[in-house]
Design a protein around this motif. Structure first.
Motif, mmCIF file in Angstrom:
data_model
loop_
_atom_site.group_PDB
_atom_site.id
_atom_site.type_symbol
_atom_site.label_atom_id
_atom_site.label_comp_id
_atom_site.label_asym_id
_atom_site.label_seq_id
_atom_site.Cartn_x
_atom_site.Cartn_y
_atom_site.Cartn_z
ATOM 1 N N MET A 44 0.858 -1.176 0.000
ATOM 2 C CA MET A 44 0.000 0.000 0.000
ATOM 3 C C MET A 44 0.897 1.229 0.000
ATOM 4 S SD MET A 44 -2.844 -0.984 2.838
ATOM 5 C CE MET A 44 -4.421 -0.515 2.197
ATOM 6 N N ARG A 45 0.330 2.338 -0.450
ATOM 7 C CA ARG A 45 1.012 3.630 -0.367
ATOM 8 C C ARG A 45 0.048 4.594 0.307
ATOM 9 N NH1 ARG A 45 1.266 2.435 -5.605
ATOM 10 N NH2 ARG A 45 0.171 4.299 -6.243
ATOM 11 N N ALA A 46 0.584 5.518 1.066
ATOM 12 C CA ALA A 46 -0.255 6.467 1.793
ATOM 13 C C ALA A 46 -0.033 7.879 1.265
ATOM 14 C CB ALA A 46 0.077 6.425 3.278
ATOM 15 N N VAL A 55 -5.260 8.835 2.489
ATOM 16 C CA VAL A 55 -5.784 8.028 1.393
ATOM 17 C C VAL A 55 -4.792 6.899 1.159
ATOM 18 C CG1 VAL A 55 -6.483 7.983 -1.024
ATOM 19 C CG2 VAL A 55 -6.917 10.037 0.359
ATOM 20 N N MET A 56 -5.258 5.676 1.389
ATOM 21 C CA MET A 56 -4.416 4.498 1.192
ATOM 22 C C MET A 56 -4.602 3.992 -0.228
ATOM 23 S SD MET A 56 -2.970 4.320 4.115
ATOM 24 C CE MET A 56 -2.000 2.900 3.706
ATOM 25 N N LEU A 57 -3.555 4.053 -1.010
ATOM 26 C CA LEU A 57 -3.584 3.513 -2.375
ATOM 27 C C LEU A 57 -3.215 2.042 -2.289
ATOM 28 C CD1 LEU A 57 -1.836 6.450 -4.211
ATOM 29 C CD2 LEU A 57 -4.280 6.019 -3.967
ATOM 30 N N VAL A 74 -4.769 7.854 -7.396
ATOM 31 C CA VAL A 74 -5.891 8.709 -6.994
ATOM 32 C C VAL A 74 -6.854 8.938 -8.156
ATOM 33 C CG1 VAL A 74 -4.726 9.825 -5.069
ATOM 34 C CG2 VAL A 74 -4.520 10.805 -7.342
ATOM 35 N N ALA A 75 -6.421 8.718 -9.377
ATOM 36 C CA ALA A 75 -7.307 8.866 -10.538
ATOM 37 C C ALA A 75 -8.450 7.849 -10.500
ATOM 38 C CB ALA A 75 -6.514 8.719 -11.834
ATOM 39 N N PHE A 78 -10.166 7.115 -7.841
ATOM 40 C CA PHE A 78 -11.002 7.433 -6.693
ATOM 41 C C PHE A 78 -12.483 7.605 -7.040
ATOM 42 C CE2 PHE A 78 -12.634 10.382 -3.426
ATOM 43 C CZ PHE A 78 -12.331 9.647 -2.285
ATOM 44 N N GLU A 79 -12.810 8.494 -7.950
ATOM 45 C CA GLU A 79 -14.218 8.793 -8.243
ATOM 46 C C GLU A 79 -14.968 7.579 -8.783
ATOM 47 O OE1 GLU A 79 -14.972 12.380 -10.422
ATOM 48 O OE2 GLU A 79 -13.564 13.513 -9.184
ATOM 49 N N THR A 80 -14.337 6.809 -9.648
ATOM 50 C CA THR A 80 -14.979 5.610 -10.199
ATOM 51 C C THR A 80 -15.283 4.614 -9.091
ATOM 52 O OG1 THR A 80 -13.830 5.898 -12.299
ATOM 53 C CG2 THR A 80 -14.694 3.690 -11.824
ATOM 54 N N LEU A 81 -14.332 4.415 -8.184
ATOM 55 C CA LEU A 81 -14.534 3.455 -7.099
ATOM 56 C C LEU A 81 -15.537 3.948 -6.063
ATOM 57 C CD1 LEU A 81 -10.859 2.258 -6.783
ATOM 58 C CD2 LEU A 81 -12.812 0.907 -7.563
ATOM 59 N N VAL A 82 -15.623 5.270 -5.858
ATOM 60 C CA VAL A 82 -16.666 5.820 -4.987
ATOM 61 C C VAL A 82 -18.032 5.492 -5.576
ATOM 62 C CG1 VAL A 82 -17.753 7.953 -4.164
ATOM 63 C CG2 VAL A 82 -15.281 7.658 -3.927
ATOM 64 N N ALA A 83 -18.190 5.693 -6.876
ATOM 65 C CA ALA A 83 -19.462 5.405 -7.552
ATOM 66 C C ALA A 83 -19.827 3.922 -7.446
ATOM 67 C CB ALA A 83 -19.396 5.834 -9.012
ATOM 68 N N GLU A 84 -18.822 3.047 -7.412
ATOM 69 C CA GLU A 84 -19.054 1.607 -7.298
ATOM 70 C C GLU A 84 -19.245 1.160 -5.845
ATOM 71 O OE1 GLU A 84 -15.743 -0.324 -9.175
ATOM 72 O OE2 GLU A 84 -16.254 0.465 -11.156
#
Length: 147
Positions: free
Chosen positions: A10-12, A24-26, A124-125, A127-133
């Motif tokens: 993971m990256r923080a 935000v944990m990537l 982080v790109a 983020f929005e797609t995964l929030v929607a899912e």
């Protein structure tokens, strides 16, 4: 009890969302948990760790309206930018570095907690797609800033 070491990378990244200091944990790779019979027990062990300790789905607009979840241990060393996050069942969620802006640790120290955000994000790109899912989770955790 000894803590369980992570088996994933993971990256923080520190950030500010809805005027709150967040981590935000990537998670570019997810790790699934399979039962002895080969059946899928969890599609993402980080997601399982977060939801089993009170994490909520991230929504837009964000509302971080919960107190810090008990049992978590987390700190950031200002001298080295090293950060460590351990779940209530002693699973080491993260051990690594996280650079910050000067105001981020000051705000976290004043609050005594930070908002932890996780999801299967390679960058982080995503983020929005995964929030929607519905795949992005958040949890407020106790957090210590060390010199």
């Amino acid at each position: 009890m000894s803590e369980t070491r992570p088996i994933f990378r993971m990256r923080a990244q520190s950030a500010r969302i809805a005027e709150q200091p967040v981590i935000v944990m990537l998670e570019p790779e997810t790790v699934s948990w399979l039962g002895e019979d080969g059946s899928l027990r969890a599609r993402d062990v980080t997601e399982l760790a977060m939801t089993s300790h009170g994490a909520r789905p991230f929504t837009m607009p964000p509302r971080f309206d919960a107190d810090a979840a008990p049992g978590w241990k987390a700190y950031l060393s200002l001298a080295t930018s090293s950060m460590r996050i351990v779940s209530p069942n002693d699973m080491l969620l993260y051990e690594g570095t996280m650079p910050t802006t000067p105001d981020w640790p000051r705000d976290v120290a004043a609050a005594g907690n930070a908002v932890l955000i996780t999801g299967p994000m390679a960058t982080v790109a995503d983020f929005e797609t995964l929030v929607a899912e519905g795949r992005v989770l958040w949890l407020r955790i106790p957090f210590e800033i060390r010199a």
